[in-house]
Design a protein around this motif. Structure first.
Motif, PDB file in Angstrom:
ATOM      1  N   SER A   8      33.286  39.087  36.146  1.00 30.68           N
ATOM      2  CA  SER A   8      32.682  38.686  35.189  1.00 30.68           C
ATOM      3  C   SER A   8      32.051  39.864  34.150  1.00 30.68           C
ATOM      4  O   SER A   8      31.854  40.861  35.110  1.00 30.68           O
ATOM      5  N   GLU A   9      31.873  39.855  33.139  1.00 32.26           N
ATOM      6  CA  GLU A   9      30.923  40.709  32.629  1.00 32.26           C
ATOM      7  C   GLU A   9      29.526  40.914  33.450  1.00 32.26           C
ATOM      8  O   GLU A   9      29.019  39.754  33.557  1.00 32.26           O
ATOM      9  N   PRO A  10      29.380  41.983  33.291  1.00 38.21           N
ATOM     10  CA  PRO A  10      27.513  41.574  34.320  1.00 38.21           C
ATOM     11  C   PRO A  10      26.623  40.968  32.817  1.00 38.21           C
ATOM     12  O   PRO A  10      26.475  41.517  32.038  1.00 38.21           O
ATOM     13  N   THR A  11      25.553  40.563  33.918  1.00 37.14           N
ATOM     14  CA  THR A  11      25.096  39.745  33.349  1.00 37.14           C
ATOM     15  C   THR A  11      24.138  40.894  32.664  1.00 37.14           C
ATOM     16  O   THR A  11      23.435  39.937  31.331  1.00 37.14           O
ATOM     17  N   GLU A  12      24.046  41.946  32.880  1.00 34.82           N
ATOM     18  CA  GLU A  12      22.940  43.144  32.056  1.00 34.82           C
ATOM     19  C   GLU A  12      23.899  44.435  31.965  1.00 34.82           C
ATOM     20  O   GLU A  12      24.843  44.621  32.343  1.00 34.82           O
ATOM     21  N   SER A  13      23.615  45.558  31.167  1.00 33.30           N
ATOM     22  CA  SER A  13      24.097  46.552  30.944  1.00 33.30           C
ATOM     23  C   SER A  13      23.961  48.022  31.595  1.00 33.30           C
ATOM     24  O   SER A  13      24.531  48.389  32.218  1.00 33.30           O
ATOM     25  N   GLU A  14      22.255  47.556  32.300  1.00 30.80           N
ATOM     26  CA  GLU A  14      21.847  48.266  33.505  1.00 30.80           C
ATOM     27  C   GLU A  14      21.913  48.044  34.894  1.00 30.80           C
ATOM     28  O   GLU A  14      21.767  46.659  35.298  1.00 30.80           O
ATOM     29  N   TRP A  15      22.558  48.560  35.449  1.00 29.24           N
ATOM     30  CA  TRP A  15      22.037  48.445  37.138  1.00 29.24           C
ATOM     31  C   TRP A  15      21.217  47.647  36.914  1.00 29.24           C
ATOM     32  O   TRP A  15      21.569  46.822  38.412  1.00 29.24           O
ATOM     33  N   ALA A  16      19.961  48.439  36.937  1.00 31.58           N
ATOM     34  CA  ALA A  16      19.077  47.776  37.889  1.00 31.58           C
ATOM     35  C   ALA A  16      18.432  46.055  37.914  1.00 31.58           C
ATOM     36  O   ALA A  16      18.953  44.773  38.934  1.00 31.58           O
ATOM     37  N   GLY A  17      19.198  45.783  36.604  1.00 26.87           N
ATOM     38  CA  GLY A  17      19.447  43.744  36.772  1.00 26.87           C
ATOM     39  C   GLY A  17      20.451  43.427  36.424  1.00 26.87           C
ATOM     40  O   GLY A  17      20.278  42.474  35.867  1.00 26.87           O
ATOM     41  N   ALA A  18      21.434  44.215  36.707  1.00 29.48           N
ATOM     42  CA  ALA A  18      23.044  43.305  36.744  1.00 29.48           C
ATOM     43  C   ALA A  18      23.145  42.549  37.293  1.00 29.48           C
ATOM     44  O   ALA A  18      22.742  42.847  38.800  1.00 29.48           O
ATOM     45  N   GLU A  19      24.018  41.297  37.077  1.00 25.82           N
ATOM     46  CA  GLU A  19      24.380  40.575  38.243  1.00 25.82           C
ATOM     47  C   GLU A  19      25.817  40.435  37.656  1.00 25.82           C
ATOM     48  O   GLU A  19      26.080  40.605  36.608  1.00 25.82           O
ATOM     49  N   VAL A  20      26.841  40.317  38.986  1.00 28.04           N
ATOM     50  CA  VAL A  20      28.166  40.355  38.477  1.00 28.04           C
ATOM     51  C   VAL A  20      29.162  38.927  38.956  1.00 28.04           C
ATOM     52  O   VAL A  20      28.862  38.974  40.186  1.00 28.04           O
ATOM     53  N   TYR A  21      29.757  38.254  38.877  1.00 29.51           N
ATOM     54  CA  TYR A  21      30.543  36.513  39.586  1.00 29.51           C
ATOM     55  C   TYR A  21      31.734  37.283  39.734  1.00 29.51           C
ATOM     56  O   TYR A  21      32.211  37.825  38.974  1.00 29.51           O
ATOM     57  N   THR A  22      32.338  36.838  40.713  1.00 26.44           N
ATOM     58  CA  THR A  22      33.830  37.024  41.102  1.00 26.44           C
ATOM     59  C   THR A  22      34.193  35.948  41.280  1.00 26.44           C
ATOM     60  O   THR A  22      33.646  35.206  42.325  1.00 26.44           O
ATOM     61  N   ASN A  23      35.387  36.029  42.081  1.00 24.61           N
ATOM     62  CA  ASN A  23      36.283  35.384  42.137  1.00 24.61           C
ATOM     63  C   ASN A  23      37.500  36.282  43.197  1.00 24.61           C
ATOM     64  O   ASN A  23      38.249  37.317  42.274  1.00 24.61           O
ATOM     65  N   LEU A  24      37.724  35.490  44.045  1.00 26.78           N
ATOM     66  CA  LEU A  24      39.177  36.102  45.424  1.00 26.78           C
ATOM     67  C   LEU A  24      40.010  35.375  44.362  1.00 26.78           C
ATOM     68  O   LEU A  24      40.393  34.073  44.458  1.00 26.78           O
ATOM     69  N   ILE A  25      41.409  35.794  43.795  1.00 22.02           N
ATOM     70  CA  ILE A  25      42.291  35.020  43.074  1.00 22.02           C
ATOM     71  C   ILE A  25      43.840  35.581  43.943  1.00 22.02           C
ATOM     72  O   ILE A  25      44.584  34.767  43.644  1.00 22.02           O
ATOM     73  N   GLU A  26      44.113  36.666  44.579  1.00 23.09           N
ATOM     74  CA  GLU A  26      44.791  36.970  45.658  1.00 23.09           C
ATOM     75  C   GLU A  26      44.604  37.422  46.743  1.00 23.09           C
ATOM     76  O   GLU A  26      43.737  38.568  46.418  1.00 23.09           O
ATOM     77  N   MET A  27      44.775  37.088  47.992  1.00 24.96           N
ATOM     78  CA  MET A  27      44.914  38.182  49.236  1.00 24.96           C
ATOM     79  C   MET A  27      46.292  37.612  49.672  1.00 24.96           C
ATOM     80  O   MET A  27      46.613  36.598  50.283  1.00 24.96           O
ATOM     81  N   LYS A  28      46.560  38.782  50.940  1.00 19.37           N
ATOM     82  CA  LYS A  28      47.842  38.481  51.474  1.00 19.37           C
ATOM     83  C   LYS A  28      47.662  40.042  53.373  1.00 19.37           C
ATOM     84  O   LYS A  28      47.202  41.013  52.747  1.00 19.37           O
ATOM     85  N   MET A  29      47.440  39.812  54.105  1.00 18.69           N
ATOM     86  CA  MET A  29      46.960  40.053  55.447  1.00 18.69           C
ATOM     87  C   MET A  29      47.856  40.108  55.872  1.00 18.69           C
ATOM     88  O   MET A  29      47.969  38.890  56.609  1.00 18.69           O
ATOM     89  N   THR A  30      48.223  41.004  56.661  1.00 21.31           N
ATOM     90  CA  THR A  30      49.452  40.504  58.228  1.00 21.31           C
ATOM     91  C   THR A  30      48.526  41.578  59.744  1.00 21.31           C
ATOM     92  O   THR A  30      47.713  42.861  59.414  1.00 21.31           O
ATOM     93  N   GLY A  31      48.499  40.809  60.376  1.00 22.02           N
ATOM     94  CA  GLY A  31      48.161  41.130  61.554  1.00 22.02           C
ATOM     95  C   GLY A  31      48.818  41.062  62.682  1.00 22.02           C
ATOM     96  O   GLY A  31      50.389  39.837  62.602  1.00 22.02           O
ATOM     97  N   GLU A  32      49.379  42.390  63.882  1.00 21.41           N
ATOM     98  CA  GLU A  32      50.458  41.649  64.860  1.00 21.41           C
ATOM     99  C   GLU A  32      49.476  41.217  66.329  1.00 21.41           C
ATOM    100  O   GLU A  32      48.349  41.731  66.429  1.00 21.41           O
ATOM    101  N   SER A  33      49.646  40.391  66.801  1.00 15.15           N
ATOM    102  CA  SER A  33      49.269  40.032  68.311  1.00 15.15           C
ATOM    103  C   SER A  33      50.825  39.598  68.910  1.00 15.15           C
ATOM    104  O   SER A  33      50.902  38.297  68.937  1.00 15.15           O
ATOM    105  N   GLU A  34      50.478  40.267  70.145  1.00 21.13           N
ATOM    106  CA  GLU A  34      51.593  39.769  71.366  1.00 21.13           C
ATOM    107  C   GLU A  34      52.007  38.199  71.716  1.00 21.13           C
ATOM    108  O   GLU A  34      52.849  37.364  71.917  1.00 21.13           O
TER     109      GLU A  34
END
Length: 213
Positions: free
Chosen positions: A70-96
């Motif tokens: 999201s847009e940060p709630t404030e422009s300065e780092w000290a007070g800013a909060e940001v909301y996030t959504n994970l919209i895609e993910m792909k991970m692969t791993g090998e296991s015998e």
């Protein structure tokens, strides 16, 4: 699937319409609050699964995530909060024992989080680090088991000491109390068929657009 159509919502929806995709070459600046964006990042993780009657397995994964901020709630780092959504993910791993495991997002869940200041009554002068958390619904495709597993309780991914947005290159961990139940997609109301018992990850940097083709 739009956020309004999700059957499980783990946090605040973040709009994606008109939000630019950010790829390799995008600068990551410490103590700065960038405008809204979709971060296309690498990710690497080390997971441990316990499958009753089969065993316990350590699996190393590599892949990518796409996170809208999201847009940060404030422009300065000290007070800013940001909301996030994970919209895609792909991970692969090998296991015998379990085969090639593919981890993706559960499309029925809104995986959401926040970057904000932790409560610290002893914080001194100057910029202070933030904390990042994300509640995630996953699908774990395990071909040798012949099952796709999913978590009903969220996997909580956390990163401490966040000094840039996104926290590219930062190590994180999954907040799991002993074992997180994993259910069979074909029998979602049945007993768990496995457990996620440990998760560590490292958030990578921006990737090239070709990685997401």
């Amino acid at each position: 699937m739009a956020s309004s159509e999700k059957t499980t919502v783990f946090g605040r929806p973040v709009p994606t319409d008109g939000v630019p995709n950010l790829y390799s070459g995008t600068p990551v600046v410490k103590w700065a609050t960038p405008e809204a964006g979709i971060d296309n990042l690498g990710i690497h993780s080390w997971d441990t699964f316990a499958i009753p009657g089969v065993g316990e397995f350590d699996v190393e994964f590599d892949g990518y995530v796409r996170v809208v901020r999201s847009e940060p709630t404030e422009s300065e780092w000290a007070g800013a909060e940001v909301y996030t959504n994970l919209i895609e993910m792909k991970m692969t791993g090998e296991s015998e024992e379990l085969g090639t495991i593919t981890v993706t997002l559960n499309p029925t869940c809104l995986s959401a989080g926040q970057i904000r200041n932790p409560f610290d009554p002893y914080a001194g002068e100057g910029p202070s680090a933030k904390a990042c958390r994300m509640a995630v619904g996953c699908l774990f495709d395990m071909p040798k088991l012949g099952k796709t597993l999913f978590n009903k309780e969220p996997v909580i991914l956390t990163i401490d000491d966040v000094r840039s947005i996104p926290p590219a290159g930062a190590p994180g961990k999954g907040q799991i109390y002993r074992m997180l139940p994993l259910h069979d997609m074909q029998n979602p109301d049945g007993e768990p068929v496995g457990y996620l018992t440990s998760l560590r990850f490292n958030m990578g940097g921006y990737l090239a657009p070709e990685r997401f083709a």
